[in-house]
Design an enzyme around this catalytic site. Structure first.
Site, mmCIF file in Angstrom:
data_model
loop_
_atom_site.group_PDB
_atom_site.id
_atom_site.type_symbol
_atom_site.label_atom_id
_atom_site.label_comp_id
_atom_site.label_asym_id
_atom_site.label_seq_id
_atom_site.Cartn_x
_atom_site.Cartn_y
_atom_site.Cartn_z
ATOM 1 N N ASP A 176 -7.373 3.610 -48.209
ATOM 2 C CA ASP A 176 -7.260 5.062 -48.351
ATOM 3 C C ASP A 176 -7.425 5.785 -47.011
ATOM 4 O O ASP A 176 -7.784 5.182 -46.002
ATOM 5 C CB ASP A 176 -8.295 5.585 -49.365
ATOM 6 C CG ASP A 176 -9.709 5.039 -49.110
ATOM 7 O OD1 ASP A 176 -9.951 4.481 -48.023
ATOM 8 O OD2 ASP A 176 -10.560 5.188 -49.997
ATOM 9 N N ASN A 232 -20.318 7.679 -57.661
ATOM 10 C CA ASN A 232 -19.784 8.014 -58.987
ATOM 11 C C ASN A 232 -18.905 6.887 -59.545
ATOM 12 O O ASN A 232 -18.231 7.057 -60.548
ATOM 13 C CB ASN A 232 -18.989 9.324 -58.928
ATOM 14 C CG ASN A 232 -17.788 9.245 -57.991
ATOM 15 O OD1 ASN A 232 -17.506 8.188 -57.411
ATOM 16 N ND2 ASN A 232 -17.060 10.340 -57.850
ATOM 17 N N HIS A 244 -16.329 5.390 -57.901
ATOM 18 C CA HIS A 244 -14.949 5.302 -57.417
ATOM 19 C C HIS A 244 -14.729 4.040 -56.578
ATOM 20 O O HIS A 244 -15.655 3.515 -55.947
ATOM 21 C CB HIS A 244 -14.499 6.580 -56.686
ATOM 22 C CG HIS A 244 -15.065 6.816 -55.324
ATOM 23 N ND1 HIS A 244 -15.407 8.063 -54.882
ATOM 24 C CD2 HIS A 244 -15.340 5.982 -54.292
ATOM 25 C CE1 HIS A 244 -15.854 7.983 -53.647
ATOM 26 N NE2 HIS A 244 -15.831 6.726 -53.266
ATOM 27 N N GLU A 301 -10.945 8.275 -58.272
ATOM 28 C CA GLU A 301 -12.107 9.002 -58.780
ATOM 29 C C GLU A 301 -12.199 8.893 -60.307
ATOM 30 O O GLU A 301 -11.184 8.657 -60.985
ATOM 31 C CB GLU A 301 -11.975 10.482 -58.399
ATOM 32 C CG GLU A 301 -12.044 10.748 -56.897
ATOM 33 C CD GLU A 301 -13.472 10.817 -56.372
ATOM 34 O OE1 GLU A 301 -14.336 10.038 -56.817
ATOM 35 O OE2 GLU A 301 -13.721 11.674 -55.500
HETATM 36 C C1 GLP Z 1 -15.619 6.373 -49.475
HETATM 37 C C2 GLP Z 1 -14.470 5.378 -49.535
HETATM 38 C C3 GLP Z 1 -14.741 4.258 -50.493
HETATM 39 C C4 GLP Z 1 -16.137 3.711 -50.268
HETATM 40 C C5 GLP Z 1 -17.144 4.801 -50.512
HETATM 41 C C6 GLP Z 1 -18.590 4.330 -50.381
HETATM 42 O O1 GLP Z 1 -15.549 7.357 -50.430
HETATM 43 N N1 GLP Z 1 -13.239 5.986 -49.894
HETATM 44 O O2 GLP Z 1 -13.766 3.234 -50.299
HETATM 45 O O3 GLP Z 1 -16.372 2.639 -51.136
HETATM 46 O O4 GLP Z 1 -16.898 5.800 -49.546
HETATM 47 O O5 GLP Z 1 -19.077 4.608 -49.113
HETATM 48 P P1 GLP Z 1 -20.458 4.094 -48.560
HETATM 49 O O6 GLP Z 1 -20.273 2.626 -48.365
HETATM 50 O O7 GLP Z 1 -20.616 4.818 -47.260
HETATM 51 O O8 GLP Z 1 -21.486 4.395 -49.569
#
Ligand code: GLP
Length: 245
Positions: free
Chosen positions: A66, A134, A136, A141
């Site tokens: 993404d 959440n 995702h 989402e």
């Molecule tokens: C972002 C990314 C996700 C990732 C999430 C968790 O939103 N799009 O791919 O899994 O963050 O991030 P973190 O590892 O910093 O908690």
């Protein structure tokens, strides 16, 4: 489903990197699906270390999940910049074999179509995932439905709030992103989802032990035949291993 719980993030990162090495050694033209976020940083650190020990990445292809819409690739909070910082500037993957959605182009629909073509052309051997608080995955989402293909998504308030820790102010966090859809994720040969910290414990338990629901996107991974959850003690806190599958 395999669940591995580590004492610390370094050990978990090393384990995930060794899974990547195995995928790389097991394919003539290995394709890694890559993720961003603080959770996957130990994975990249250990993968770089393996490269320093002789692992060759010059023949692999990488496809990122993404990217934010509206941040130019050189913006330090773009996922382009994240990947460069943590992996691409440190290893020998040719630029022509690196794919990340471009959230700065005017025609986002065309960009989604281009990305689906890339995913079709390079079937993913190993998909690395983090998980949002959440539930995702990528930027898929929680919603009434999950979208199969690459698409533009409006980020939830929870995601914007959570990701604001990387920006000077919450108002600077992009409100939209391009994300790979759930079909591409589920078509990966193997999936490794990493999660650390007690703040993820509740959603991790729901994703692994709960019902498969579109409002907990990571729960869809229960349908995959080769998924490995790489956790630390904090994120595994609400799992009862007695109920292990
Ligand atoms: C972002 C990314 C996700 C990732 C999430 C968790 O939103 N799009 O791919 O899994 O963050 O991030 P973190 O590892 O910093 O908690």
């Amino acid at each position: 489903m395999v669940i591995r719980i580590f004492d610390n993030q370094d050990e978990a990162g090393l384990y995930a990197a060794s899974l990547a090495e195995r995928a790389i050694m097991g394919a003539a033209h290995p394709v890694l699906g890559l993720a961003t976020g603080s959770t996957v940083i130990p994975f990249y650190r250990e993968l770089v270390r393996l490269v320093q020990c002789g692992l060759d990445l010059s023949h692999i292809t990488t496809i990122n999940l993404d990217e934010y819409i509206g941040l130019p690739p050189h913006h330090e909070q773009s996922y382009h910049a994240f990947m460069k910082r943590h992996l691409f500037s440190r290893v020998n993957i040719p630029e022509s074999q690196v794919f990340i959605p471009d959230g700065s182009v005017p025609d986002l629909a065309a960009e989604c179509g281009r990305y689906d073509e890339i995913i079709r052309e390079y079937p993913i051997d190993l998909q690395i995932l983090g998980i949002g608080v959440n539930g995702h995955i990528g930027f898929n989402e929680p919603d009434d439905l999950l979208v199969s293909r690459t698409h533009v998504v409006e980020l939830s308030e929870e995601t914007i709030r959570s990701n604001s820790r990387f920006f000077a102010d919450v108002s600077e966090v992009p409100t939209r992103a391009i994300t790979m859809g759930v079909q591409a994720i589920l078509q990966a040969r193997q999936i490794v989802l990493m999660a650390f910290g007690e703040e993820k414990a509740h959603i991790v338990a729901k994703a692994i032990r709960g019902e498969v629901r579109t409002d907990i996107p990571a729960s869809i991974l229960q349908l995959h035949r080769d998924v490995i959850f790489v956790l630390d003690k904090g994120s595994a806190k609400e799992l009862s291993l007695a109920k292990d599958a």
